[in-house]
Design an enzyme around this catalytic site. Structure first.
Site, PDB file in Angstrom:
ATOM      1  N   CYS A  56       0.993  -1.031  -0.161  1.00 47.36           N
ATOM      2  CA  CYS A  56       0.060   0.020  -0.002  1.00 47.36           C
ATOM      3  C   CYS A  56       0.685   1.394  -0.082  1.00 47.36           C
ATOM      4  CB  CYS A  56      -0.918  -0.004   1.367  1.00 47.36           C
ATOM      5  SG  CYS A  56      -2.383   1.306   1.103  1.00 47.36           S
ATOM      6  N   HIS A  74      -3.835  -4.050  -0.549  1.00 51.55           N
ATOM      7  CA  HIS A  74      -3.626  -4.458   0.841  1.00 51.55           C
ATOM      8  C   HIS A  74      -3.614  -6.298   0.618  1.00 51.55           C
ATOM      9  CE1 HIS A  74      -3.261  -1.304   3.728  1.00 51.55           C
ATOM     10  NE2 HIS A  74      -4.136  -0.817   2.811  1.00 51.55           N
ATOM     11  N   GLU A  81      -2.961  -8.559   2.477  1.00 55.18           N
ATOM     12  CA  GLU A  81      -3.481  -9.332   3.792  1.00 55.18           C
ATOM     13  C   GLU A  81      -4.955  -9.164   3.679  1.00 55.18           C
ATOM     14  OE1 GLU A  81      -2.997  -4.884   4.711  1.00 55.18           O
ATOM     15  OE2 GLU A  81      -2.234  -6.243   3.612  1.00 55.18           O
TER      16      GLU A  81
END
Length: 199
Positions: free
Chosen positions: A77, A179, A181
């Site tokens: 990011c 992102h 994750e």
């Protein structure tokens, strides 16, 4: 699989750590320059403003160890944006300078809001080991108001009223604007790929 995540006060380190641990990685969180220099592979997360992130890296004496890091590096990011030379966020901010180009304010045109927040599809520009097993059109989760330059470093794009460099690479340094994750199976596969890329 050993990976070091920079915990410098400007990143979503907890969620990145949990995502990596779910993949079986041994994760070290650190803000120690020596630990960074010795890391097997390094993740630079980031949320918030580029100027604040760079000031934190400067205060912790981490800028030069990151610039000199010789092994595999992944920016996430804001961490992707920090790999470039400058950002126009606020006053022009000097960044790490690992990839040529300036990060600019996102201007997607009529009908689209800033920040770009939500799910967008990825389209590969060229083959890359970070994208192994990722099909064109795979969904990834974005939250950003600034965008990296679309140039030779671009490996994959998303579209948000124009091209968004979603994955970039220069040598052994990669960045994901989204992102991983928070990007379900797509993000998990990308993180696994990063852990398994041969140095």
């Amino acid at each position: 699989m050993n990976v070091t995540v920079l915990a410098y006060g400007a990143g979503n380190t907890a969620s990145v750590r949990f995502a990596l641990e779910r993949l079986g990685a041994t994760v070290r969180l650190t803000d120690d320059p020596l630990a960074v220099a010795e890391a097997e592979r390094l993740i630079l997360p980031g949320v918030g403003a580029a100027g604040y992130a760079m000031s934190r890296l400067r205060d912790l004496d981490l800028i030069e160890p990151i610039r000199a890091f010789p092994r595999l590096l992944l920016g996430v990011c804001l961490g992707q944006q920090l790999l470039f030379e400058t950002s126009e966020e606020g006053e022009p901010v000097p960044l790490l300078g690992l990839i040529p180009g300036a990060v600019r304010r996102l201007d997607p045109g009529p009908g689209l809001t800033v920040p770009h927040m939500g799910w967008s599809r990825l389209t590969a520009v060229r083959p890359d080991p970070l994208l192994e097993g990722i099909e064109d059109g795979a969904w990834a989760y974005f939250v950003h108001g600034f965008v990296c330059p679309d140039g030779p470093a671009t490996v994959a794009r998303a579209d948000y009223g124009g091209p968004v460099p979603a994955v970039v690479r220069s040598g052994n340094r990669w960045g994901c604007q989204f992102h991983p994750e928070r990007s379900a199976a797509t993000g998990a596969r990308i993180l696994r790929n990063f852990l398994e890329i041969e140095p």
